[in-house]
Scaffold this motif. Structure first.
Motif, PDB file in Angstrom:
ATOM      1  N   VAL A 149     -16.494   8.270   8.485  1.00 33.06           N
ATOM      2  CA  VAL A 149     -17.649   7.594   9.097  1.00 33.06           C
ATOM      3  C   VAL A 149     -18.065   8.333  10.373  1.00 33.06           C
ATOM      4  O   VAL A 149     -19.265   8.549  10.621  1.00 33.06           O
ATOM      5  CB  VAL A 149     -17.336   6.113   9.396  1.00 33.06           C
ATOM      6  N   LEU A 150     -17.076   8.757  11.173  1.00 33.22           N
ATOM      7  CA  LEU A 150     -17.432   9.460  12.412  1.00 33.22           C
ATOM      8  C   LEU A 150     -18.085  10.806  12.092  1.00 33.22           C
ATOM      9  O   LEU A 150     -19.013  11.238  12.786  1.00 33.22           O
ATOM     10  CB  LEU A 150     -16.198   9.629  13.305  1.00 33.22           C
ATOM     11  N   LYS A 151     -17.630  11.452  11.027  1.00 35.82           N
ATOM     12  CA  LYS A 151     -18.242  12.723  10.615  1.00 35.82           C
ATOM     13  C   LYS A 151     -19.703  12.472  10.205  1.00 35.82           C
ATOM     14  O   LYS A 151     -20.612  13.226  10.581  1.00 35.82           O
ATOM     15  CB  LYS A 151     -17.443  13.300   9.437  1.00 35.82           C
ATOM     16  N   PHE A 152     -19.919  11.415   9.483  1.00 38.14           N
ATOM     17  CA  PHE A 152     -21.284  11.073   9.062  1.00 38.14           C
ATOM     18  C   PHE A 152     -22.184  10.871  10.290  1.00 38.14           C
ATOM     19  O   PHE A 152     -23.305  11.371  10.355  1.00 38.14           O
ATOM     20  CB  PHE A 152     -21.255   9.800   8.204  1.00 38.14           C
ATOM     21  N   ARG A 153     -21.657  10.143  11.291  1.00 38.20           N
ATOM     22  CA  ARG A 153     -22.455   9.885  12.503  1.00 38.20           C
ATOM     23  C   ARG A 153     -22.737  11.202  13.229  1.00 38.20           C
ATOM     24  O   ARG A 153     -23.829  11.427  13.737  1.00 38.20           O
ATOM     25  CB  ARG A 153     -21.708   8.930  13.450  1.00 38.20           C
ATOM     26  N   ARG A 154     -21.713  12.081  13.297  1.00 38.53           N
ATOM     27  CA  ARG A 154     -21.878  13.348  14.012  1.00 38.53           C
ATOM     28  C   ARG A 154     -22.899  14.231  13.307  1.00 38.53           C
ATOM     29  O   ARG A 154     -23.777  14.817  13.933  1.00 38.53           O
ATOM     30  CB  ARG A 154     -20.514  14.053  14.043  1.00 38.53           C
TER      31      ARG A 154
END
Ligand code: HAS
Length: 542
Positions: A149-154
């Motif tokens: 999820v954090l990769k998606f946001r980044r």
């Protein structure tokens, strides 16, 4: 051929599914044991084994495996990404090993400590080690999910996190904050107590448990809420009334789900009333997102009902597809949640809690929440997955719909009987329900009503378990057409963030706030416990 995520979902769902008949068997044994003038099927001692098994198998193992499986299914599709195979396999292996160890301890009658495992009651160390391994296994999965999820946001700073993935993320953030204290309790207190007879401070252990125990209920709830927000509008062919409101609800659940655990300890001496009051107030904050959910879903239903020609104040209700498998399977849990939610508010009301604490009232509350809102949604989702992931036509869908209604009616009857008996003082968690005839006879008809309700939803459970198995084994191969799939997370196109930064999408920020509030909520009570001095006691074999 299945992707690694779908294979993971298949195995976790299979484990979750196998828990249903086992947990159900323990459930019906207890129901009979606890109903006056009903056959008494088990000894007092076996009753506590069954009670522990029922709670652990259904509330811990069934839910955790289901949630891991549905999370992999949703997130990999909505974010169009892949989990690490190593993480999936490792997490599954650890969680399975933990489950087997705990099951051995329970089934051999050496863990009669109930699912809250309060010391000084002592279980076989395998029980605690098993629980710890299950948690560690879930952590491996959880950290990989956070990574994705954090990769998606980044990588997509201008895209919103899709609404179902957001709900799943919320559940796991709650798990992140909830589980370390119980892991500490298990490793530093309970395992040494069980292995070496170490003395343990009961209040400290209970406080660490409830740091975990209350957010745990939102870990059970949030995946169901995510499915409701995603699938109900899709089934009805209308957009969700407000995606923003859904995300506000998720955030409120996330940040307020932990500093509330003391509402399970109102009657514990040794924790000051000030902290209990603070936790009471925060409990009312964490109840708010469920009211937002009620509003959001109702507004969506009304819009769909009116589009289908529904008129007047309530005419639209009858235009909704109450006979459809997907709609009834996801809506009836919400109607049960209205019941369990209201009684939750009563439980949380500090003084009122003294009336209902440790009575059968609480049993009514948690069956309509975790057994109603969560478990019924999960079983409906299993049937949908059987159709849409395993590509098997559901056998006798009308029977599944009938079972959803029976489950709902049964749980309403069960809860009404247990609420009334509880207000009259009938205790929970004891095989000595009537104290050899010394207890008031007024309890009896209400406990019997509870038993009738319990039998109705037990039969519904048997039907659902049978239908899921029959569908997987004998269902015709189908390929559900594009527009007819309910769990079509792969079709999600994430919305765009307009006008620059959008605080609701700053998931990292909300995770930090959640951790900070949890610590803040517990510093005071824990300081008080240590400052006063611990009072360790030796273990008691149950
Ligand atoms: Fe709880 C005890 C307070 C929610 C589970 N709870 C338990 C236990 C469990 C449990 C398992 O404050 C027992 C633990 C044990 O063994 O000791 N609970 C609350 C409160 C809420 C709440 C304030 N609980 C849950 C959920 C659970 C769960 C969710 C599982 C999934 N609970 C307590 C307290 C205790 C407790 C005390 C300790 C008691 C004691 O003394 O031991 C709230 O989050 C509830 C908020 C919910 C609402 C409902 C909103 C309504 C909705 C439906 C709307 C209907 C629609 C349909 C849209 C305010 C969403 C309309 C349809 C049409 C057609 C018109």
């Amino acid at each position: 051929s299945f992707s690694a995520e779908d294979r993971f979902t298949k195995v976790t769902m299979l484990v979750a599914f196998l828990m249903l008949p086992l947990g159900g068997l323990f459930g019906i044994l207890q129901l009979f044991k606890r109903t006056p003038n009903f056959p008494d099927p088990v000894s007092d001692s076996t009753y506590y084994t069954a009670l522990t098994g029922h709670g652990v198998v259904l509330a811990i193992v069934f839910t955790t495996f289901f949630i891991m499986g549905i999370s992999a299914f949703i997130v990999s599709r909505e974010l169009k990404t892949n989990f690490s195979r190593l993480a999936l396999n490792l997490s599954l292996g650890l969680a399975l090993l933990g489950t087997v160890l705990a099951a051995v301890a329970i089934l051999s009658g050496q863990a009669k400590v109930l699912y809250t495992f309060y010391p000084p009651l002592k279980a076989n160390p395998l029980f605690y080690i098993g629980a710890a391994l299950l948690i560690v296994g879930s952590w491996v999965f959880m950290f990989d999910l956070f990574r994705l999820v954090l990769k998606f946001r980044r990588e997509n700073p201008d895209l919103k996190v899709p609404v179902a993935t957001y709900g799943i993320l919320t559940a796991w953030v709650i798990w992140l904050v909830a589980t370390p204290p119980v892991a500490l309790e298990v490793l530093l207190l309970l395992v040494p107590m069980s292995l070496f007879g170490m003395e343990v401070d009961v209040l400290l252990a209970r406080t660490l448990f409830w740091w975990f125990g209350h957010p745990l209920v939102y870990f059970w709830l949030l995946p169901a809420v995510a499915l409701w927000y995603y699938a109900i509008p899709r089934i009805l062919g209308v957009p969700l009334f407000s995606e923003t409101m859904a995300k506000v609800a998720y955030i409120l659940y996330m940040i307020a789900s932990t500093p509330v655990g003391l509402h399970h300890q109102f009657v514990d001496p040794g924790i000051g009333p000030f902290f209990k009051l603070v936790h009471t107030l925060v409990t009312f904050v964490v109840a708010t997102p469920s009211m937002l959910t009620a509003f959001n879903i109702l507004a969506t239903l009304e819009r769909a009902g009116r589009m289908r020609g529904g008129r007047g104040l309530v005419g639209w209700v009858f235009k909704l597809p109450w006979g459809s498998l997907a709609f009834s399977g996801l809506m009836l849990p919400i109607i049960l949640f209205a019941n369990g939610g209201i009684t939750g508010i009563i439980n949380a009301s500090f003084q009122l809690n003294t009336v209902v604490h440790n009575t059968t009232w609480i049993v009514g509350h948690f069956h309509t929440t975790v057994g109603g809102a969560s478990a019924l949604t999960f079983m409906a989702a299993m049937l949908l997955l059987a159709r849409e992931m395993m590509k098997r036509e559901v056998i006798a869908p009308w029977l599944a719909v009938a079972a959803f209604y029976m489950w709902t009616v049964g749980q309403y009857l069960f809860s009404i009987g247990y609420y009334v008996a509880g207000v009259m003082g009938a205790p929970r968690r004891t095989s000595e329900l009537l104290y050899g005839g010394l207890a008031p006879t007024e309890w009896i008809p209400w406990l019997q009503l509870g038993a009738i309700g319990g039998m109705v939803f037990w039969i519904a459970g048997v039907i659902l378990v049978g239908l899921i198995a029959a569908t997987l084994l004998f269902g015709k191969k189908v390929s559900v057409p594009q527009g007819e799939r309910v769990l079509a997370f792969d079709e999600t196109t994430p919305g765009r963030i307009e006008n620059g930064k959008y605080i609701l999408e700053e998931v990292r920020f909300w995770i930090v706030v959640t951790i900070a509030l949890a610590i803040l909520g517990y510093i005071g009570p824990l300081y008080e416990i240590f400052a006063r001095g611990l009072v360790p006691v030796g273990p008691v074999p149950p």
